[in-house]
Design a protein around this motif. Structure first.
Motif, PDB file in Angstrom:
ATOM      1  N   GLU A 235       0.408  33.641 -47.080  1.00  0.00           N
ATOM      2  CA  GLU A 235       0.494  32.550 -48.060  1.00  0.00           C
ATOM      3  C   GLU A 235      -0.874  31.916 -48.296  1.00  0.00           C
ATOM      4  O   GLU A 235      -1.250  31.609 -49.442  1.00  0.00           O
ATOM      5  CB  GLU A 235       1.487  31.496 -47.572  1.00  0.00           C
ATOM      6  CG  GLU A 235       2.939  31.957 -47.551  1.00  0.00           C
ATOM      7  CD  GLU A 235       3.872  30.855 -47.072  1.00  0.00           C
ATOM      8  OE1 GLU A 235       3.389  29.710 -46.884  1.00  0.00           O
ATOM      9  OE2 GLU A 235       5.065  31.133 -46.880  1.00  0.00           O
ATOM     10  N   THR A 236      -1.621  31.721 -47.220  1.00  0.00           N
ATOM     11  CA  THR A 236      -2.964  31.145 -47.355  1.00  0.00           C
ATOM     12  C   THR A 236      -3.869  32.064 -48.160  1.00  0.00           C
ATOM     13  O   THR A 236      -4.620  31.611 -49.041  1.00  0.00           O
ATOM     14  CB  THR A 236      -3.565  30.906 -45.959  1.00  0.00           C
ATOM     15  OG1 THR A 236      -2.776  29.940 -45.270  1.00  0.00           O
ATOM     16  CG2 THR A 236      -5.001  30.419 -46.064  1.00  0.00           C
TER      17      THR A 236
ATOM     18  N   ARG B 287      -7.241  27.080 -40.108  1.00  0.00           N
ATOM     19  CA  ARG B 287      -7.236  27.772 -41.404  1.00  0.00           C
ATOM     20  C   ARG B 287      -8.649  27.839 -41.981  1.00  0.00           C
ATOM     21  O   ARG B 287      -9.079  28.872 -42.493  1.00  0.00           O
ATOM     22  CB  ARG B 287      -6.297  27.057 -42.378  1.00  0.00           C
ATOM     23  CG  ARG B 287      -6.109  27.779 -43.707  1.00  0.00           C
ATOM     24  CD  ARG B 287      -5.129  27.051 -44.615  1.00  0.00           C
ATOM     25  NE  ARG B 287      -3.754  27.137 -44.118  1.00  0.00           N
ATOM     26  CZ  ARG B 287      -3.081  26.133 -43.528  1.00  0.00           C
ATOM     27  NH1 ARG B 287      -3.674  24.963 -43.363  1.00  0.00           N
ATOM     28  NH2 ARG B 287      -1.849  26.289 -43.124  1.00  0.00           N
ATOM     29  N   GLU B 288      -9.385  26.745 -41.839  1.00  0.00           N
ATOM     30  CA  GLU B 288     -10.769  26.709 -42.338  1.00  0.00           C
ATOM     31  C   GLU B 288     -11.637  27.729 -41.609  1.00  0.00           C
ATOM     32  O   GLU B 288     -12.441  28.436 -42.220  1.00  0.00           O
ATOM     33  CB  GLU B 288     -11.345  25.309 -42.160  1.00  0.00           C
ATOM     34  CG  GLU B 288     -12.805  25.173 -42.602  1.00  0.00           C
ATOM     35  CD  GLU B 288     -13.396  23.811 -42.280  1.00  0.00           C
ATOM     36  OE1 GLU B 288     -14.611  23.633 -42.486  1.00  0.00           O
ATOM     37  OE2 GLU B 288     -12.646  22.934 -41.805  1.00  0.00           O
TER      38      GLU B 288
ATOM     39  N   LEU C 251     -10.796  31.307 -42.871  1.00  0.00           N
ATOM     40  CA  LEU C 251     -11.303  31.589 -44.216  1.00  0.00           C
ATOM     41  C   LEU C 251     -12.829  31.711 -44.213  1.00  0.00           C
ATOM     42  O   LEU C 251     -13.392  32.530 -44.948  1.00  0.00           O
ATOM     43  CB  LEU C 251     -10.845  30.506 -45.187  1.00  0.00           C
ATOM     44  CG  LEU C 251      -9.335  30.472 -45.476  1.00  0.00           C
ATOM     45  CD1 LEU C 251      -8.976  29.258 -46.308  1.00  0.00           C
ATOM     46  CD2 LEU C 251      -8.905  31.758 -46.176  1.00  0.00           C
TER      47      LEU C 251
ATOM     48  N   ALA D  20       2.328  32.919 -42.620  1.00  0.00           N
ATOM     49  CA  ALA D  20       1.536  31.786 -43.094  1.00  0.00           C
ATOM     50  C   ALA D  20       0.168  32.248 -43.587  1.00  0.00           C
ATOM     51  O   ALA D  20      -0.355  31.726 -44.584  1.00  0.00           O
ATOM     52  CB  ALA D  20       1.383  30.762 -41.972  1.00  0.00           C
ATOM     53  N   LEU D  21      -0.404  33.234 -42.904  1.00  0.00           N
ATOM     54  CA  LEU D  21      -1.693  33.776 -43.329  1.00  0.00           C
ATOM     55  C   LEU D  21      -1.597  34.395 -44.712  1.00  0.00           C
ATOM     56  O   LEU D  21      -2.484  34.184 -45.564  1.00  0.00           O
ATOM     57  CB  LEU D  21      -2.169  34.814 -42.320  1.00  0.00           C
ATOM     58  CG  LEU D  21      -3.376  35.668 -42.732  1.00  0.00           C
ATOM     59  CD1 LEU D  21      -4.616  34.800 -42.907  1.00  0.00           C
ATOM     60  CD2 LEU D  21      -3.634  36.760 -41.697  1.00  0.00           C
TER      61      LEU D  21
ATOM     62  N   GLU E  65      -5.864  31.515 -51.825  1.00  0.00           N
ATOM     63  CA  GLU E  65      -7.321  31.624 -51.902  1.00  0.00           C
ATOM     64  C   GLU E  65      -7.783  32.748 -52.819  1.00  0.00           C
ATOM     65  O   GLU E  65      -8.968  33.081 -52.845  1.00  0.00           O
ATOM     66  CB  GLU E  65      -7.893  31.828 -50.500  1.00  0.00           C
ATOM     67  CG  GLU E  65      -7.698  30.638 -49.576  1.00  0.00           C
ATOM     68  CD  GLU E  65      -8.493  29.417 -50.033  1.00  0.00           C
ATOM     69  OE1 GLU E  65      -9.637  29.601 -50.496  1.00  0.00           O
ATOM     70  OE2 GLU E  65      -7.970  28.297 -49.934  1.00  0.00           O
TER      71      GLU E  65
ATOM     72  N   GLY F 241      -2.948  28.096 -37.919  1.00  0.00           N
ATOM     73  CA  GLY F 241      -3.202  27.367 -39.158  1.00  0.00           C
ATOM     74  C   GLY F 241      -2.683  25.949 -39.109  1.00  0.00           C
ATOM     75  O   GLY F 241      -3.107  25.095 -39.888  1.00  0.00           O
TER      76      GLY F 241
END
Length: 898
Positions: free
Chosen positions: A226-227, A499-500, A503, A223-224, A231, A493
């Protein structure tokens, strides 16, 4: 604002943004600014136009109002704070909130440099609280120690040597390097950032790779990626991680040897003495280190190597037993060579922050700092584990981002106990029935409890009275209905803010702070997750509320022992963990105090603990219980004042004019024991995995060896093996309290190592078998002391053998299979080390897992090594005599799989 254009920048150093250094006005007025001056000069030499701002306190009236527009007009790229305590006002704001940059905290030690060098602790309890713990409340990143206090030249006329803060050039360089690396991360466009994602390993078990408490670290990493792609980071697709991480990336041993020269001489000497030629490391083939790792564009995903244990060396090398193996050292030196901008350790927890060295304010010869250096570390961490998160924050400078535990589900009465439940329900409404029918119901209930194994779970003898038997059986069935368990694993996430927060950290910006604790134990303040975790002020432990709860825990434990044995415990070992003490503000420690007939005292108008008071026997209403504390390494480091408090209380009790049968403290003994300073954990290795008498002896020795340092009235640890053995043999019971609803005794290996490890230690010393209690404190209003067998039975029936739990894990592929296998590992460890797992519980777990085709098919597909490990383990349990199945179908399956 002052002119920040001046300063000496080292030739060739690119210009960077400003750094604000904040310090106390008192340093200026007393001419004690040498560390501040040195920091500013070192920052300017690195291209940062640094400048200083002073105030009587960061909470001084008007200071925040004055500073905010300055930060907005001339935004710093970093803030370096040299004041103590938290700067939060009553409304939760700090003077630095107008800036988006990270805020770093430095410690100005009140000790001399020579004392710091010799210290395992690193900072005094007061310095730890002021310069580390309380600043964490504001979300600051610990950058390290920068100075020591020492006298200057003696003035012959005044006959006086002035004590002042003396800068430590090496530590100041380390601080500036850390700030430089975080600025490098922030200044580099996302598309160019080089990242490493590190996953934990489980020693000797490939099917347990990527272990993290409550987290599917593999799915979280996917998932990371993909995030990151969304970004603007440079990432690529790849094979599923369980497959991709079966491959390796290589690094020549010659490159390792060259990089090794950058480590301090003492560490290189320890490494050579402990491990010898690096070419003999199992990870070396054809002159290359092989690291399980894969690349996804600019993201390197790798398994943290096993740290290793020096188990085959002579006893002369005991002090080197935790020295990391060459492959481990090589791995982190290899990561340095990758020019990484940041390292993300996915989930709790790895081993780097537990390597030997000072507990805080590390030096260059402490293994964690030597290996990780100044690199930014971002650490997704389960929100309910403040202690181990603090370890990462304080020893490797991590930003620990809280994540949710798995969601909780309510257990139900398992099918095999439904008839027993119906009989109990019928009995509860039978008050008006004739005595003959009541007698028949009692007999039926006891027969059913015996046939289902519940009587064995409870240790009920045939001689137990009907009232005792029915009450305990009914309580156990109610416990099952009231139990909860975690459904599956969390994916980082998925929680609000996670997730915020990640990042934000990857952008080199400040992450908002958030408290650590259990969201399922009335701690709604830990939400949202994704914040930089902080924990409790050790000076305020135990809190007043924790003390009240501790009294309740103590009384419940005493009640249970009286029920079981008809007398008060003559000797009791209380197992204390640092993270639990942080989480509960000291409930378990307060329990130990009350057992001894002691109570904490607090400063007037303050939450700080200032001492203790003795509860008179007339008020206590029972004898004082002979308590020995076994504390973890983390507890030892974070709560040194509590060890002192308990020893001081025992000393005071020894002078009381009370009968020895009421006061066992009249004979003075050391009563607080833990690991050797600088070391953590039990170092049990594979002793719990080999079902031989020799292995059990080795496990007992490991427990004793990791508990043999007594913490005295002076707060210092001294080796006291003989005293420990005396206390162990004098104790007839052991208790571990569990406050977390999200976990249980079969979730993690630590429970078996600590609780069953004590039983193995007693057996090694030839003592009588102790009563092992597991004190369920997950529901504060109704704590429940159970024997360890009862607790294991409750967990097995409510969670482990529950098909719904397995179904939740089957949603998590490889990691779900690993968790199913891990529960069996932990059951086996309890059976081997303490003989507290009745055979029918293994029957239940076998039928719920390998006895179900859908579970076997899932394991064969997603984690075949876990399936093989479970089949092998069940057979080894049978062959060792730890399990004899009562079910022909299981026996046939075992023989067929052999």
């Amino acid at each position: 604002m002052p002119d920040i254009s001046t300063g000496s920048t080292r030739p060739g150093t690119p210009a960077k943004g400003p750094v604000l250094v904040t310090f106390y006005r008192s340093y200026l007025t007393s001419g004690d600014t040498a560390p501040i001056d040195a920091l500013i000069h070192a920052l300017r030499a690195e291209g940062f136009p640094a400048y200083g701002v002073f105030a009587p306190s960061l909470k001084s009236p008007g200071f925040a109002t004055w500073l905010a527009p300055q930060l907005t007009a001339n935004p710093p790229v970093a803030i370096l704070n040299a004041t103590a305590f938290s700067a939060k006002s009553d409304d939760g704001q700090t003077p630095f909130d107008a800036a988006q940059c990270p805020v770093f905290q430095v410690a100005l030690s009140g000790a001399r440099r020579r004392d710091w060098l010799a210290s395992d602790r690193g900072l005094s309890p007061a310095d730890l609280a002021m310069h580390v713990v309380l600043p964490e409340v504001d979300g600051r990143i610990l950058a390290g120690l920068v100075s020591h206090k020492s006298p200057g030249s003696r003035d012959p006329e005044l006959q006086f040597s002035r004590f002042a803060h003396r800068p430590d050039a090496g530590r100041i360089k380390a601080v500036v390097d850390r700030i430089t690396q975080w600025h490098r991360l922030a200044a580099t466009p996302a598309v160019e950032r080089q990242l490493a994602v590190i996953l934990s390993t489980y020693p000797g078990r490939a099917h347990q790779m990527a272990h993290a408490v409550g987290l599917d670290a593999l799915a979280s990493t996917e998932a990371l990626i993909e995030t990151l792609a969304a970004e603007g980071y440079t990432t690529t697709q790849g094979a599923p991680l369980p497959q991709a991480l079966s491959e390796t990336l290589t690094w020549p041993v010659t490159d390792y040897l060259a990089a090794l020269q950058t480590l301090p001489d003492p560490l290189r000497a320890d490494l050579t003495q402990a491990w010898g030629d690096p070419a003999s490391d199992p990870s070396v083939k054809d002159g290359q280190f092989h690291f399980p790792a894969t690349r996804r564009g600019n993201a390197l995903i790798a398994l943290q190597p096993e740290r290793g244990e020096v188990t085959t060396r002579d006893s002369d090398y005991h002090d080197l037993s935790r020295t990391p193996r060459p492959a481990y050292v090589a791995f982190y030196l290899w990561l340095r060579a990758q020019s990484l901008h940041a390292l993300i350790h996915m989930g709790a927890h790895g081993t780097l922050e537990w390597l030997p060295g000072k507990s805080v304010a590390l030096s260059e010869t402490c293994w964690p700092e030597a290996l990780i250096g100044p690199r930014p570390v971002i650490y997704p961490f389960i929100v309910n584990d403040p202690g181990e998160a603090a370890q990462a924050k304080r020893r490797i400078g991590a930003v620990a981002l809280g994540h949710l535990p798995p969601p909780m589900a309510q257990s139900q009465v398992p099918p095999e106990l439904l008839r027993l439940e119906r009989l109990l329900d019928e009995y509860s409404t039978a008050d008006g029935l004739d005595p003959a029918r009541r007698s028949r119901l009692i007999a039926s209930i006891r027969d059913e409890a015996s046939a289902s194994g519940v009587a064995a779970d409870l240790g009920l003898s045939a001689n137990a009275t009907p009232a005792e038997a029915i009450t305990r059986i009914d309580r156990f069935v109610c416990d099952l209905k009231e139990s909860q368990y975690g459904v599956g694993l969390h994916i980082f996430g998925d929680g609000q803010g996670e997730r915020e927060g990640l990042l934000t950290a990857l952008n080199g910006q400040k992450v908002a702070p958030g408290p650590a604790g259990s969201p399922n134990r009335s701690r709604s303040d830990v939400l949202p997750t994704g914040r930089n975790l902080f924990s409790v002020d050790p000076r305020a432990v135990p809190s007043r509320n924790a003390h009240a709860q501790g009294v309740k825990l103590a009384e419940e434990l005493v009640r249970r022992h009286l029920q079981d044995h008809g007398d008060y415990p003559r000797g009791l070992v209380v197992d204390l963990w640092g993270s639990a003490t942080m989480r509960t503000a000291g409930e378990e420690f307060a329990m130990a105090l009350h057992l001894a007939g002691l109570a904490p005292k607090w400063d007037d108008g303050s939450a700080r603990v200032s001492g203790f008071e003795i509860i008179p026997l007339a008020l206590l209403g029972r004898p004082r219980i002979d308590v020995t504390l076994r504390v973890s390494g983390l507890f030892r480091d974070v709560f040194p004042t509590l060890a002192h408090l308990f020893e001081a209380g025992a000393e005071a009790l020894s002078t009381r004019d009370e009968a020895p049968e009421d006061n066992p403290y009249t004979t003075r003994h050391a009563r607080v024991f833990g690991p050797k300073p600088g070391l953590y954990g039990l170092g049990m290795g594979t002793a719990a995995d080999s079902f031989t008498d020799e292995a059990r002896q080795a496990a007992g020795e490991a427990w004793l060896n990791a508990s043999s340092w007594a913490i005295g009235l002076d707060g210092q640890s001294t080796e006291a093996r003989a005293a420990l053995e005396q206390r162990v043999l004098a104790s007839e019971a052991f208790v571990h309290a569990q406050d977390l609803p999200e976990t249980d005794v079969l979730i993690a290996a630590d429970y078996a190592a600590h609780e069953a490890g004590f039983a193995a230690a007693v057996a090694k010393l030839g003592g009588d078998k102790p009563t092992l209690y597991h004190l369920d404190a997950t529901r504060p209003d109704t704590p429940h002391a159970r024997t360890l067998t009862e607790e294991i039975a409750r967990v097995t029936r409510a969670r482990a053998a529950n098909p719904d739990w397995a179904a939740g894990m089957m949603n998590h592929g490889f990691r779900g299979g690993a968790e199913i296998a891990a529960t069996l590992d932990h059951m086996a460890a309890f059976a081997h080390l303490a003989q507290v797992v009745p055979p029918h519980l293994f029957d239940l777990y076998h039928e719920a897992t390998l006895g179900r085709d859908e579970v076997r098919d899932f394991l064969a597909r997603e984690n075949p090594a876990a399936l093989q490990a479970m089949e092998d383990l069940f057979r080894r349990l049978r062959d060792a005599g730890l399990w004899q199945t009562r079910r022909n179908s299981i026996a046939a399956r075992l023989d067929g799989a052999a």
